[in-house]
Structure formats: C-alpha cells, structure tokens
Design a protein around this motif. Structure first.
Motif, PDB file in Angstrom:
ATOM      1  N   ILE A 152       0.842  -1.196   0.000  1.00 28.42           N
ATOM      2  CA  ILE A 152       0.000   0.000   0.000  1.00 28.42           C
ATOM      3  C   ILE A 152       0.879   1.249   0.000  1.00 28.42           C
ATOM      4  CG2 ILE A 152      -1.751   1.291   1.293  1.00 28.42           C
ATOM      5  CD1 ILE A 152      -2.708  -1.321  -0.119  1.00 28.42           C
ATOM      6  N   GLU A 153       1.971   1.188   0.747  1.00 30.90           N
ATOM      7  CA  GLU A 153       2.893   2.323   0.813  1.00 30.90           C
ATOM      8  C   GLU A 153       3.522   2.605  -0.550  1.00 30.90           C
ATOM      9  OE1 GLU A 153       2.981  -0.284   2.978  1.00 30.90           O
ATOM     10  OE2 GLU A 153       2.107   0.739   4.700  1.00 30.90           O
ATOM     11  N   GLU A 200       2.955   5.999  -2.695  1.00 36.88           N
ATOM     12  CA  GLU A 200       4.087   6.804  -3.157  1.00 36.88           C
ATOM     13  C   GLU A 200       4.045   6.987  -4.668  1.00 36.88           C
ATOM     14  OE1 GLU A 200       8.902   6.368  -3.336  1.00 36.88           O
ATOM     15  OE2 GLU A 200       7.879   5.613  -1.541  1.00 36.88           O
ATOM     16  N   THR A 201       3.711   5.923  -5.399  1.00 37.14           N
ATOM     17  CA  THR A 201       3.635   5.986  -6.858  1.00 37.14           C
ATOM     18  C   THR A 201       2.576   6.986  -7.316  1.00 37.14           C
ATOM     19  OG1 THR A 201       4.336   3.678  -7.047  1.00 37.14           O
ATOM     20  CG2 THR A 201       3.223   4.638  -8.952  1.00 37.14           C
ATOM     21  N   LEU A 202       1.418   6.964  -6.649  1.00 32.61           N
ATOM     22  CA  LEU A 202       0.311   7.836  -7.044  1.00 32.61           C
ATOM     23  C   LEU A 202       0.383   9.210  -6.394  1.00 32.61           C
ATOM     24  CD1 LEU A 202      -2.687   5.335  -6.936  1.00 32.61           C
ATOM     25  CD2 LEU A 202      -1.308   6.034  -8.901  1.00 32.61           C
ATOM     26  N   LYS A 241      -4.335   6.076   3.401  1.00 28.05           N
ATOM     27  CA  LYS A 241      -5.770   5.943   3.676  1.00 28.05           C
ATOM     28  C   LYS A 241      -6.594   6.123   2.405  1.00 28.05           C
ATOM     29  CE  LYS A 241      -6.331  10.671   5.341  1.00 28.05           C
ATOM     30  NZ  LYS A 241      -6.665  11.501   6.477  1.00 28.05           N
ATOM     31  N   THR A 242      -6.095   6.926   1.463  1.00 24.46           N
ATOM     32  CA  THR A 242      -6.795   7.094   0.185  1.00 24.46           C
ATOM     33  C   THR A 242      -6.722   5.802  -0.629  1.00 24.46           C
ATOM     34  OG1 THR A 242      -6.225   9.435   0.196  1.00 24.46           O
ATOM     35  CG2 THR A 242      -6.948   8.507  -1.899  1.00 24.46           C
ATOM     36  N   ILE A 243      -5.576   5.142  -0.583  1.00 22.86           N
ATOM     37  CA  ILE A 243      -5.427   3.868  -1.295  1.00 22.86           C
ATOM     38  C   ILE A 243      -6.367   2.826  -0.700  1.00 22.86           C
ATOM     39  CG2 ILE A 243      -3.807   2.042  -1.962  1.00 22.86           C
ATOM     40  CD1 ILE A 243      -3.303   4.893  -3.211  1.00 22.86           C
ATOM     41  N   TYR A 244      -6.460   2.774   0.628  1.00 14.25           N
ATOM     42  CA  TYR A 244      -7.402   1.840   1.266  1.00 14.25           C
ATOM     43  C   TYR A 244      -8.839   2.155   0.848  1.00 14.25           C
ATOM     44  CZ  TYR A 244      -3.856  -0.235   4.285  1.00 14.25           C
ATOM     45  OH  TYR A 244      -2.765  -0.921   4.755  1.00 14.25           O
ATOM     46  N   ARG A 245      -9.169   3.442   0.735  1.00 17.92           N
ATOM     47  CA  ARG A 245     -10.513   3.830   0.293  1.00 17.92           C
ATOM     48  C   ARG A 245     -10.781   3.337  -1.130  1.00 17.92           C
ATOM     49  NH1 ARG A 245     -10.432   9.639   1.025  1.00 17.92           N
ATOM     50  NH2 ARG A 245      -9.663   9.276   3.094  1.00 17.92           N
ATOM     51  N   LEU A 246      -9.784   3.481  -2.013  1.00 16.05           N
ATOM     52  CA  LEU A 246      -9.933   3.005  -3.392  1.00 16.05           C
ATOM     53  C   LEU A 246     -10.122   1.487  -3.429  1.00 16.05           C
ATOM     54  CD1 LEU A 246      -7.186   5.159  -5.153  1.00 16.05           C
ATOM     55  CD2 LEU A 246      -9.657   5.389  -5.415  1.00 16.05           C
ATOM     56  N   LEU A 298      -9.763   0.070  -7.113  1.00 22.76           N
ATOM     57  CA  LEU A 298      -8.411  -0.461  -7.243  1.00 22.76           C
ATOM     58  C   LEU A 298      -8.405  -1.889  -6.693  1.00 22.76           C
ATOM     59  CD1 LEU A 298      -5.435   0.031  -7.981  1.00 22.76           C
ATOM     60  CD2 LEU A 298      -5.107   0.908  -5.664  1.00 22.76           C
ATOM     61  N   PRO A 299      -8.319  -2.888  -7.572  1.00 23.21           N
ATOM     62  CA  PRO A 299      -8.311  -4.275  -7.100  1.00 23.21           C
ATOM     63  C   PRO A 299      -7.053  -4.567  -6.279  1.00 23.21           C
ATOM     64  CG  PRO A 299      -8.758  -4.150  -9.461  1.00 23.21           C
ATOM     65  CD  PRO A 299      -8.328  -2.791  -9.024  1.00 23.21           C
TER      66      PRO A 299
END
Length: 112
Positions: free
Chosen positions: A7-8, A12-14, A19-24, A30-31
């Motif tokens: 997730i980290e 970093e890539t995006l 927490k935004t990645i977890y929301r996606l 985001l699969p």
C-alpha cells in the motif's frame, strides 16, 4: 510471477496517502489481494487503474469542451428573455424595463 506492491508503494507511486489507497480498494476502484493481514496490489492492476483514470479524465475534458461549445452557441434563457423584452419595447416605443433591485435594508441604525 507478477510483482505485488505494498500500500505504501502504491501511495508513493500515485502521490496519495495510504488511507486514500485503502478507500480506493474498499470501493472496488483499485483491485487488491490480501496476503495474510495486509493488502497488496498487482503492478498490472495499478497500471490498469491509471489507464482507466486517464480515459476518465480525457472523457471529462471532452464533456466540458462540448458543454462550453453548446453554451456559446445556444443563448441562455435569461439573454433570450432580455432580447425579447428589448424587441417588444422597440416595437411599442417604450424604454426597456430596468431589472428589479432589492430594497436596501436598514440594520437597526437609529436616525435622529
């Protein structure tokens, strides 16, 4: 075997927060796969997500451009109304009516 990203790494890539990645991931945009107690994202899935976002942004830009072009070609109702009032006034020989303005309010100022 495909590379799994943490997730980290995805954040970093995006350029986003974790927490935004977890929301996606929760929303299904985001699969991700769960490996033990942590989520991992396949690099291929991240690339597909980025491609989807690129198309979504491109479609939004096109929609805005079309809306702007249509708005410039088709006059709004208010400008058409003003034109009709001006035409009526011209035919009748009267001056066009002034737009109504709200009355000024007194804010409890005592005169005297």
């Amino acid at each position: 075997m495909e590379r799994l990203l943490s997730i980290e790494d995805v954040a970093e890539t995006l350029g986003l927060e974790c927490k935004t990645i977890y929301r996606l991931i929760r929303s299904g945009e985001l699969p991700a796969a769960r490996v033990g107690r942590v989520h991992r994202v396949y690099r291929v899935e991240l690339e597909a997500y980025l491609e989807q976002q690129k198309h979504r942004v491109h479609e939004e830009v096109i929609r805005i451009q079309i809306d702007t072009c249509v708005a410039s070609v088709i006059p709004s109702a208010s400008s058409g109304q003003a034109l009709n009032e001006a035409q009526r006034s011209e035919r009748s020989g009267l001056r066009p009516r002034e737009p109504s303005r709200p009355m000024p309010r007194s804010f409890g100022v005592a005169s005297g």
